[in-house]
Design a protein around this motif. Structure first.
Motif, short mmCIF file in Angstrom:
data_model
loop_
_atom_site.label_atom_id
_atom_site.label_comp_id
_atom_site.label_asym_id
_atom_site.label_seq_id
_atom_site.Cartn_x
_atom_site.Cartn_y
_atom_site.Cartn_z
N ASN A 55 -15.98 -6.15 -94.20
CA ASN A 55 -17.31 -5.26 -94.38
C ASN A 55 -18.46 -6.30 -93.97
O ASN A 55 -18.55 -7.18 -94.56
CB ASN A 55 -17.30 -4.48 -95.47
CG ASN A 55 -16.26 -3.55 -95.95
OD1 ASN A 55 -16.04 -2.85 -94.92
ND2 ASN A 55 -15.90 -3.47 -97.04
N ILE A 65 -17.74 1.74 -88.49
CA ILE A 65 -18.03 3.10 -88.63
C ILE A 65 -16.79 4.12 -87.96
O ILE A 65 -16.33 5.09 -88.82
CB ILE A 65 -19.18 3.70 -88.23
CG1 ILE A 65 -20.48 3.04 -89.04
CG2 ILE A 65 -19.58 5.31 -88.37
CD1 ILE A 65 -21.74 3.07 -88.28
N TYR A 66 -16.28 3.57 -86.95
CA TYR A 66 -15.16 4.30 -86.42
C TYR A 66 -13.84 4.50 -87.23
O TYR A 66 -13.26 5.42 -86.95
CB TYR A 66 -14.99 3.83 -85.09
CG TYR A 66 -14.29 2.18 -85.09
CD1 TYR A 66 -13.05 2.27 -84.95
CD2 TYR A 66 -15.06 1.09 -85.29
CE1 TYR A 66 -12.45 0.80 -85.54
CE2 TYR A 66 -14.61 -0.09 -85.26
CZ TYR A 66 -13.25 -0.12 -85.38
OH TYR A 66 -12.67 -1.26 -85.46
N ARG A 67 -13.90 3.49 -88.25
CA ARG A 67 -12.55 3.27 -89.05
C ARG A 67 -12.63 4.79 -89.89
O ARG A 67 -11.37 5.17 -90.37
CB ARG A 67 -12.33 2.28 -89.82
CG ARG A 67 -12.41 0.92 -89.12
CD ARG A 67 -12.07 -0.09 -89.89
NE ARG A 67 -12.39 -1.45 -89.24
CZ ARG A 67 -13.28 -2.19 -89.55
NH1 ARG A 67 -14.05 -1.87 -90.44
NH2 ARG A 67 -13.43 -3.26 -88.89
N LYS A 68 -13.68 5.41 -90.23
CA LYS A 68 -13.71 6.45 -91.18
C LYS A 68 -13.42 7.78 -90.36
O LYS A 68 -13.45 8.90 -91.30
CB LYS A 68 -15.22 6.34 -91.82
CG LYS A 68 -15.49 5.36 -92.49
CD LYS A 68 -16.93 5.34 -93.06
CE LYS A 68 -17.30 4.07 -93.96
NZ LYS A 68 -18.97 4.20 -94.24
N HIS A 69 -13.26 7.76 -89.35
CA HIS A 69 -12.90 8.87 -88.37
C HIS A 69 -11.63 8.79 -87.71
O HIS A 69 -11.60 8.40 -86.53
CB HIS A 69 -14.19 9.47 -87.29
CG HIS A 69 -15.60 9.44 -88.01
ND1 HIS A 69 -15.75 10.50 -88.86
CD2 HIS A 69 -16.44 8.75 -88.42
CE1 HIS A 69 -17.16 10.54 -89.39
NE2 HIS A 69 -17.26 8.96 -88.98
#
Length: 476
Positions: A325, A449-453
């Motif tokens: 992170n 951020i793409y990992r959360k979708h």
């Protein structure tokens, strides 16, 4: 059988030595005659200038390097002789393509480059997946040659001239609609060969090639579109089609960087990296900096040749890592911003760009982001002292930019007899909008951020897959 291998090794050594001899000779000639490189022309068929000699030097260097590596890597490979023959044919076709001044020959050598590369992709004739990858690549290269042929014959018909020099000098006399069609066809031809989205699958499917062939492909072949676009820069300016290159290249750079992050196969990761770098090269052409695109072509060639030739070592030493992170403290953020600003100003000064608001602002922005990322990686490193964190960033980015500026200015001089290779354009609202999208996409990628979708992950995974016929279709 032993005498056959001995003869093959002797031939391989001889070819490698000739390549190194040519590379050293060409480089010495460039250095000794810089900046006043003599120019030769042979009727309406061939021309040799500083740009030609530059590309020849690069081509012979990479071919000699890869040939030296391949001598041991391919020892005992049943198609070693075929690989050597095809590699030599590929190198010769590039050198002839760069020196040609006649449009028929230009198309022929462009097609020949694609033919030899498709054969190298499928050099292992006993491997079904390799043959399918070769067929797929050849199909793309034939389509690329078809679009280039349409552009060239339209221009030749309108100008009644089949030489590149003559055609370019008369481009302003051509009806605007014909120029636009020709410009779009040249762009399509270039982006197919550079594996720009949506024409990227041939490169993702080409991992069946031996590692030396992959190094040759990623360090040389896919870069060929930068040369093509530089040769036809006047047509692209006149047709106002640069914005197409800018947008397509920018989208490709962002999407391919995303897809690179989710790859588990080293060669697929490198393929996605190449697609992203080619997107950035195309983007530079779209900004009117064809000289910067050639510098990018050179640097990418060195970088990607090294990565492919050392890929086996990377596999041996790599371990799965959890994503980290991104967190940053206020003082670290200030250091990143200050060094980014200093890096941007230094870039403008060293490359001779102005502080005017034009298309060069996008290149400066990318440099600022790169410097900021470098600074962030250093200030976050716990093993470094505060003094080291303060001194290392400027040392690294100043030395890096000085090297880049030296190459940039040198290449610009070698291309000075080519029209419109360094023409900053005014910034439009469309470019500003896309620049913001590019910036947002970069931070979405870096922040993870793409990992959360999950749907984004699935979409990226799907578009980064090779053609199904090139993967496990011919298991015995």
């Amino acid at each position: 059988m032993t005498s056959k291998y001995l003869q093959l090794e002797t031939t391989s050594n001889f070819i490698t030595k000739i390549q190194w001899f040519l590379c050293i000779g060409l480089f010495s000639f460039l250095v000794l005659n810089y900046p006043h490189i003599p120019e030769w022309q042979y009727g309406s068929f061939f021309k040799i200038n500083g740009f030609t000699l530059l590309i020849w030097t690069l081509v012979t260097f990479f071919s000699a390097l890869i040939s030296s590596f391949g001598k041991n890597y391919l020892k005992g490979f049943r198609y070693h002789a075929s690989f050597m023959t095809l590699s030599l044919g590929f190198i010769m076709s590039i050198m002839l393509f760069v020196m040609t001044n006649h449009m028929i020959l230009l198309i022929a050598f462009w097609l020949l480059m694609g033919y030899f590369m498709s054969r190298l992709i499928g050099v292992d004739a006993a491997w079904g997946e390799a043959k399918e990858a070769s067929k797929l690549a050849l199909k793309y290269f034939l389509i690329s040659s078809l679009f280039l042929s349409i552009a060239v014959f339209l221009l030749a018909y309108q100008t009644q001239d089949f030489t590149l020099n003559g055609m370019i000098s008369k481009v302003n006399q051509i009806p605007y609609s014909i120029t636009v069609i020709s410009g779009i066809c040249i762009i399509i031809s270039a982006i197919i060969q550079s594996a720009i989205y949506p024409f990227h699958r041939w490169l993702l499917s080409a991992m069946t090639a031996p590692t030396p062939a992959s190094a040759l492909m990623h360090a040389g072949f896919v870069n060929g579109s930068g040369i093509l676009l530089a040769l036809f820069s006047t047509v692209l300016f006149t047709s106002n089609t640069l914005i197409i290159l800018f947008i397509i290249g920018g989208f490709t750079a962002i999407i391919a960087q995303f897809t690179k992050l989710i790859q588990v196969n080293v060669k697929q990761k490198l393929a996605c990296s190449t697609i992203a770098q080619m997107g950035f090269m195309i983007m530079q052409c779209g900004l009117g900096f064809f000289n910067a695109a050639i510098v990018h072509l050179i640097l990418h060639g060195f970088y990607k040749a090294y990565l492919f030739l050392s890929s086996g070592e990377n596999i041996a030493h790599s371990e799965p890592q959890s994503p980290t992170n991104i967190t940053i403290k206020p003082l670290q953020a200030i250091a990143v911003l200050i060094y980014s600003a200093i890096g941007a100003v230094l870039f403008i000064y060293l490359t001779g760009k102005s502080f005017d608001v034009n298309s060069s602002i996008f290149l400066t922005l990318i440099v600022a982001i790169t410097v900021g990322q470098l600074t962030y990686n250093i200030v976050k490193e716990p093993s470094l002292s505060i003094l080291q964190k303060s001194i290392l960033p400027p040392i690294l980015f100043i030395s890096g930019m000085a090297t880049y500026a030296l190459m940039y200015n040198g290449v610009t001089v070698l291309m000075n007899d080519m029209p419109m290779v360094h023409v900053p354009t005014s910034v439009s609202y469309l470019e500003i909008t896309f620049g913001l999208i590019f910036l947002i996409g970069f931070f979405i990628m870096k922040l993870g951020i793409y990992r959360k979708h999950p749907w984004i992950y699935v979409k990226l995974l799907n578009i980064s897959q090779p053609n199904k016929k090139t993967v496990l279709m011919y298991k015995s």
